[in-house]
Design an enzyme around this catalytic site. Structure first.
Site, PDB file in Angstrom:
ATOM      1  N   ARG A  70       0.849  -1.028  -0.110  1.00 38.52           N
ATOM      2  CA  ARG A  70       0.130  -0.051  -0.092  1.00 38.52           C
ATOM      3  C   ARG A  70       0.928   1.378   0.189  1.00 38.52           C
ATOM      4  O   ARG A  70       0.342   2.310  -0.472  1.00 38.52           O
ATOM      5  CB  ARG A  70      -1.004  -0.089   1.097  1.00 38.52           C
ATOM      6  CG  ARG A  70      -2.253  -0.757   1.002  1.00 38.52           C
ATOM      7  CD  ARG A  70      -2.956  -1.174   2.010  1.00 38.52           C
ATOM      8  NE  ARG A  70      -2.677  -1.708   3.185  1.00 38.52           N
ATOM      9  CZ  ARG A  70      -2.251  -1.237   4.334  1.00 38.52           C
ATOM     10  NH1 ARG A  70      -2.427   0.114   4.498  1.00 38.52           N
ATOM     11  NH2 ARG A  70      -1.625  -1.785   5.328  1.00 38.52           N
ATOM     12  N   TYR A  74       0.031   4.254  -2.127  1.00 38.20           N
ATOM     13  CA  TYR A  74      -0.200   5.690  -1.928  1.00 38.20           C
ATOM     14  C   TYR A  74       0.704   6.676  -2.399  1.00 38.20           C
ATOM     15  O   TYR A  74       0.382   7.678  -2.671  1.00 38.20           O
ATOM     16  CB  TYR A  74       0.079   5.739  -0.204  1.00 38.20           C
ATOM     17  CG  TYR A  74      -0.663   4.853   0.445  1.00 38.20           C
ATOM     18  CD1 TYR A  74      -2.194   4.491   0.224  1.00 38.20           C
ATOM     19  CD2 TYR A  74      -0.370   4.589   1.922  1.00 38.20           C
ATOM     20  CE1 TYR A  74      -2.672   3.598   0.993  1.00 38.20           C
ATOM     21  CE2 TYR A  74      -1.205   3.479   2.575  1.00 38.20           C
ATOM     22  CZ  TYR A  74      -2.298   3.217   2.319  1.00 38.20           C
ATOM     23  OH  TYR A  74      -3.087   2.464   3.090  1.00 38.20           O
ATOM     24  N   TYR A  96     -12.520  10.836   2.415  1.00 33.49           N
ATOM     25  CA  TYR A  96     -13.563  10.489   3.509  1.00 33.49           C
ATOM     26  C   TYR A  96     -13.059  10.842   4.786  1.00 33.49           C
ATOM     27  O   TYR A  96     -12.120  11.076   4.965  1.00 33.49           O
ATOM     28  CB  TYR A  96     -14.186   8.850   3.304  1.00 33.49           C
ATOM     29  CG  TYR A  96     -13.249   8.053   4.075  1.00 33.49           C
ATOM     30  CD1 TYR A  96     -12.119   7.513   3.417  1.00 33.49           C
ATOM     31  CD2 TYR A  96     -13.500   7.626   5.394  1.00 33.49           C
ATOM     32  CE1 TYR A  96     -11.483   6.355   4.205  1.00 33.49           C
ATOM     33  CE2 TYR A  96     -12.728   6.657   6.113  1.00 33.49           C
ATOM     34  CZ  TYR A  96     -11.875   6.026   5.309  1.00 33.49           C
ATOM     35  OH  TYR A  96     -11.045   5.142   5.852  1.00 33.49           O
ATOM     36  N   VAL A 101      -6.575  12.644   8.856  1.00 36.70           N
ATOM     37  CA  VAL A 101      -6.457  11.724  10.162  1.00 36.70           C
ATOM     38  C   VAL A 101      -6.262  10.433   9.728  1.00 36.70           C
ATOM     39  O   VAL A 101      -7.027   9.937   9.085  1.00 36.70           O
ATOM     40  CB  VAL A 101      -7.990  11.868  10.777  1.00 36.70           C
ATOM     41  CG1 VAL A 101      -7.829  10.704  11.973  1.00 36.70           C
ATOM     42  CG2 VAL A 101      -8.235  13.113  11.547  1.00 36.70           C
ATOM     43  N   ALA A 128     -13.849   9.652  11.659  1.00 36.54           N
ATOM     44  CA  ALA A 128     -14.418   8.470  12.327  1.00 36.54           C
ATOM     45  C   ALA A 128     -14.278   8.835  13.680  1.00 36.54           C
ATOM     46  O   ALA A 128     -15.043   8.483  14.521  1.00 36.54           O
ATOM     47  CB  ALA A 128     -13.806   7.233  11.852  1.00 36.54           C
TER      48      ALA A 128
HETATM   49  C1  LIG Z   1      -6.881   5.137   6.836  1.00 37.29           C
HETATM   50  S1  LIG Z   1      -7.736   5.320   8.488  1.00 37.29           S
HETATM   51  C2  LIG Z   1      -8.675   6.904   7.728  1.00 37.29           C
HETATM   52  C3  LIG Z   1      -9.704   7.689   8.744  1.00 37.29           C
HETATM   53  C4  LIG Z   1     -10.362   8.802   8.225  1.00 37.29           C
HETATM   54  N1  LIG Z   1      -9.532   9.780   7.559  1.00 37.29           N
HETATM   55  C5  LIG Z   1     -11.019   9.501   9.099  1.00 37.29           C
HETATM   56  O1  LIG Z   1     -10.930  10.817   9.052  1.00 37.29           O
HETATM   57  O2  LIG Z   1     -11.762   8.883   9.670  1.00 37.29           O
HETATM   58  C6  LIG Z   1      -8.760   3.893   8.258  1.00 37.29           C
HETATM   59  C7  LIG Z   1      -9.219   3.486   9.529  1.00 37.29           C
HETATM   60  O3  LIG Z   1     -10.343   4.510   9.986  1.00 37.29           O
HETATM   61  C8  LIG Z   1     -11.376   3.910  10.694  1.00 37.29           C
HETATM   62  N2  LIG Z   1     -12.540   4.110   9.842  1.00 37.29           N
HETATM   63  C9  LIG Z   1     -12.812   4.277   8.675  1.00 37.29           C
HETATM   64  N3  LIG Z   1     -14.000   4.215   8.453  1.00 37.29           N
HETATM   65  C10 LIG Z   1     -14.932   4.034   9.697  1.00 37.29           C
HETATM   66  C11 LIG Z   1     -15.944   4.135   9.874  1.00 37.29           C
HETATM   67  N4  LIG Z   1     -17.223   3.853   8.841  1.00 37.29           N
HETATM   68  N5  LIG Z   1     -16.354   3.912  11.271  1.00 37.29           N
HETATM   69  C12 LIG Z   1     -15.455   3.865  12.285  1.00 37.29           C
HETATM   70  N6  LIG Z   1     -14.183   3.873  11.788  1.00 37.29           N
HETATM   71  C13 LIG Z   1     -13.783   3.796  10.593  1.00 37.29           C
HETATM   72  C14 LIG Z   1     -10.965   2.558  10.884  1.00 37.29           C
HETATM   73  O4  LIG Z   1     -10.058   2.328  12.078  1.00 37.29           O
HETATM   74  C15 LIG Z   1     -10.083   2.067   9.671  1.00 37.29           C
HETATM   75  O5  LIG Z   1      -9.260   1.028   9.591  1.00 37.29           O
END
Ligand SMILES: C[S@@+](CC[C@H](N)C(=O)[O-])C[C@H]1O[C@@H](n2cnc3c(N)ncnc32)[C@H](O)[C@@H]1O
Lengths: 273, 91
Positions: A70, A74, A96, A101, A128
């Site tokens: 990855r 990236y 998203y 974050v 999230a």
């Molecule tokens: C690469 S990070 C990106 C986070 C994203 N940038 C944010 O602002 O939340 C990916 C991780 O975010 C968390 N995540 C992503 N989608 C989520 C969701 N729908 N609900 C809760 N946690 C989520 C999970 O821990 C996942 O493995």
């Protein structure tokens, strides 16, 4: 083209987590006013929504390939974004949640664009993490809150404070040293549990959390014992939360020193008066 | 033309619709020119089914490496297998 007389620029914005609910007016305006939009989203239907905001939305999804690091993926994303910036385009990277974050590519794209002399910045979004505070009723200021990429607890020697909340991201692929898999599995989560068991009892309640990406969904809030985490169903989008296992310890020595300091300060005020 | 994505958007940003009862959603949906299969998926809160009807596979949501600058993070397993011994991944 020389960056000084180029019209190229970059802004990375957050779309928030839930379709329709979280996108802020400024981020929306950046999307609408850009020449090219790149989309790093977690839901195909949300991408269809973004396509309604701009005629040229380029998905970053095709860059992912299981079996390819990855890190390489990236870097390709950053390169794709920068290619358009260098071509003089007003580029908007839409990610998203919050674009900064647990998100390497947006930060890196901005860093590279700036290093080449292009204007570049980030607009925050609802992550999230933000949804988790609301849905789980957690205030990170009450006893503190630590956030870790789950694999880092295995790859590195980290110090966890079990008197604060602990939030673990990307647990679905914990322990993936190749960075090339989309998920690992129970045996890998067992090692994570081993590390966590240094600070938490195996009966300690952990919360598996996933917020809605579509307004027809409800958040997943599932409570399991730490020892049962390996067998739990944990996907890419799940975040794992460990509430504190112990209360904060009073620092008697420092409180005594503060008392001494308080007295000295009030003596000084009295002497001046 | 108003479509299912517009409907989801209005659902996401309307305080009443976002947490509405099924009856309310049924009534609101009935007034829209939305395909019955899509309508059923919405009412069943079937995100996967809705995605499939709209031609969307599941997405990868990772965008953050656990480690950046160590050997193993730079090249794919396949690439490594292809590499000659002299081209070991950099430390
Ligand atoms: C690469 S990070 C990106 C986070 C994203 N940038 C944010 O602002 O939340 C990916 C991780 O975010 C968390 N995540 C992503 N989608 C989520 C969701 N729908 N609900 C809760 N946690 C989520 C999970 O821990 C996942 O493995």
């Amino acid at each position: 083209m020389n960056a000084a007389n180029s019209t190229g620029s970059l802004v990375c914005v957050g779309l928030g987590m839930t379709l329709g609910s979280h996108l802020g007016p400024l981020a929306r305006s950046h999307i609408e006013q850009s020449d090219v939009v790149f989309a790093g989203l977690s839901d195909g239907i949300v991408e269809l929504w973004l396509q309604k905001m701009h005629p040229d939305v380029r998905s970053l999804q095709p860059y992912y390939h299981e079996g390819t690091s990855r890190m390489q993926t990236y870097r390709q994303m950053v390169e794709a974004i920068l290619t358009e910036v260098r071509a003089g385009k007003k580029v908007c990277g839409v990610f998203y949640g919050h674009p900064g974050v647990f998100a390497w590519a947006p930060h890196k794209s901005i860093e590279v664009a700036r290093s080449e002399g292009y204007p570049a910045h980030m607009e925050p979004g609802i992550s999230a993490e933000d949804c988790l505070y609301a849905d789980l009723g957690i205030d990170p200021g009450r006893v503190g809150c630590q956030h870790y990429e789950a694999s880092q607890l295995l790859f590195y020697q980290r110090r966890i404070d079990p008197t604060a909340y602990l939030v673990l991201w990307q647990v679905g692929l914990v322990g993936d040293q190749s960075l090339a898999r989309f998920s690992t599995g129970a045996a890998y989560r067992q090692l994570l549990v081993e590390v966590l068991a240094r600070d938490y009892p195996l009966e300690h309640e952990v919360i598996i959390y996933r917020t809605a990406t579509l307004p027809i969904q409800q958040a997943r809030i599932e409570r399991v014992a730490l020892g049962a985490l390996p067998q739990a169903d944990i996907g890419m989008a799940d975040t794992v939360v460990l509430p504190p296992a112990r209360t904060m310890l009073v620092d008697h020595e420092m409180r005594t020193r503060l008392d001494v300091l308080d007295r000295a300060m009030s003596d000084a005020v009295r002497d001046v008066g | 033309m108003f479509d299912v994505i517009d409907f989801l958007e209005s659902m996401g940003q309307d305080a009443q619709l976002r947490y509405a009862s099924s009856e309310h959603v049924v009534a609101t949906l009935a007034a829209q020119p939305i395909d019955s299969k899509l309508r059923d998926a919405i009412l069943a809160k079937d995100a996967l089914g809705l995605g499939a009807l709209l031609g969307q596979d599941s997405f990868c949501c990772y965008i953050n490496p656990a480690k950046e600058d160590e050997a193993g993070g730079d090249s794919s397993e396949k690439d490594k297998a292809k590499k000659k011994p002299a081209q070991r991944p950099k430390k």
